[in-house]
Design an enzyme around this catalytic site. Structure first.
Site: not given
Ligand code: HEM
Length: 352
Positions: A64, A329
């Site tokens: 994202h 995260y």
């Molecule tokens: C094991 C599963 C998942 C992994 C490994 C993962 C990994 C990540 C990572 C590394 C980030 C960036 C975090 C940062 O630097 O602040 C991120 C952001 C995000 N993830 Fe995931 N994610 C997973 C599951 C999900 C699920 C289930 C959802 C939604 C239902 C989701 C929605 C989001 C959203 C909306 C962001 C953006 C957050 C922001 O604006 O900082 N993710 N994810």
């Protein structure tokens, strides 16, 4: 017979105790780092798996990566106080920091290519407690477990193996429902027109101590305008940011927060499975997006929308994702904040 405190025997015993403590600490470190079990999934491996072929966009979120920050309010109507004693559900208005985003690790992705869009929220309550949530517009997650999510990233990266995704799908048939959604759901013209879903389930506890397992969604107030593939391409690579900035500049944008309560037996530990449509739903209030904030150096930059940051009255359920997400995260946050020199900063002339 015990030696005197300063006797040679006592000194040897002290050294042995120190050596045992140091060895235990080293063992704990080695275990945590995953060196004892190279096959074990660690948060670092999960984050590494998200990197595009050319490597991650340094300084950016590891997933994202493209997004736009905003501030606003959550106007609670008091309705969800029956489910949770969290302060944000007492009728009132609470400050929000949030981010619209695309589910891709490519910070320069074209908006027309990113199938999944996200909404991240942080609400700070007067008692100092905090709620963070990162949701997506898909109604279900592609896979049932964090391990399967990791294997999916690896299959997607195997450009040399034409059967990699076929084999993955055969081992994880749950991905079929997500594929059907991705192939048929309309693409809307705006972040403001999308519905965003927690997909993960959480436990709410009310003032009487009653627990309910829930999921939540933010449902847009505006009617979606669906775009054809051609229209989508014509809008340009960054139309979503320009659109939301223009809409919010004209008037606040709104979503209703809907909380859905599980029935006994619903699949609370598996975000790849939707709950039946007829589940009890409670409207908790309205998200009002009032101002678009700069993405570089703005209020979202140093925020991690960790879904386990929850106020009293909410806690994680048996869903394994929030804990895995929290750890991933945190790794992403630590990496990107250590790469500050690579991140585009706002200068007097704008972002550089
Ligand atoms: C094991 C599963 C998942 C992994 C490994 C993962 C990994 C990540 C990572 C590394 C980030 C960036 C975090 C940062 O630097 O602040 C991120 C952001 C995000 N993830 Fe995931 N994610 C997973 C599951 C999900 C699920 C289930 C959802 C939604 C239902 C989701 C929605 C989001 C959203 C909306 C962001 C953006 C957050 C922001 O604006 O900082 N993710 N994810």
């Amino acid at each position: 017979m015990a030696g005197r405190p300063d006797s040679p025997a006592s000194n040897v015993r002290s050294l042995i105790v120190i050596a045992v403590v140091v060895a235990a600490l080293v063992a704990a470190f080695v275990y945590t780092a995953g060196w004892l079990s190279p096959g074990r999934l660690t948060p670092a491996k999960l984050v590494d798996s998200l990197a595009p072929p050319g490597g991650p966009a340094l300084g950016f979120r590891r997933n994202h990566a493209k997004g736009i920050c905003f501030t606003g309010e959550f106007e609670s109507n008091g309705g969800a106080a029956q489910l949770s004693k969290a302060r944000m559900f007492a009728a009132g208005t609470y400050p929000v920091t949030g981010r619209f985003n695309l589910a891709t690790a490519d910070a320069k992705a074209s908006d027309a290519m990113a199938r999944v869009r996200g909404l991240s929220l942080r609400i700070v309550m007067p008692d100092g407690s905090e709620w963070r949530s990162a949701m997506i517009d898909a109604p279900i997650f592609p896979v049932a477990t964090p391990q399967a999510f990791f294997e999916l990233q690896r299959a997607l990266a195997r450009k040399d193996d034409p059967n990699a995704m076929k084999n993955f799908a055969a081992a994880h048939p749950e991905i079929g429902a997500f594929g059907a959604w991705a192939g048929s759901a309309p693409w809307t013209a705006s972040y403001a027109e999308d519905r965003y879903n927690s997909l993960n389930s959480f436990v709410f506890t009310n003032a009487e101590g009653r627990d309910e397992t829930v999921r939540w969604s933010f449902v847009p107030a505006v009617k979606p305008e669906n775009l054809s593939a051609d229209e989508l391409k014509q809008r340009g690579a960054d139309f979503l940011d320009a659109d939301i900035a223009q809409r919010v500049g004209g008037a606040p944008q709104r979503w209703s927060m809907m909380v859905t309560v599980a029935n006994a037996g619903d699949p609370t530990a598996d975000p790849s499975k939707a709950w039946p449509e007829d589940r009890r739903t409670v409207e908790a209030g309205t998200l009002v997006v009032k101002a678009i904030e700069p993405e570089p150096d703005g209020p979202c930059r140093d925020l991690n929308f960790d879904p386990t940051v929850l106020p009293p009255g909410m806690r994680v359920s048996d869903d394994p994702f929030p804990a895995a997400r929290s750890a991933a995260y945190s790794v992403s946050f630590n990496r990107r904040t250590a790469e500050d020199k690579d991140y585009p900063h706002t200068t007097a002339e704008g972002a550089k």
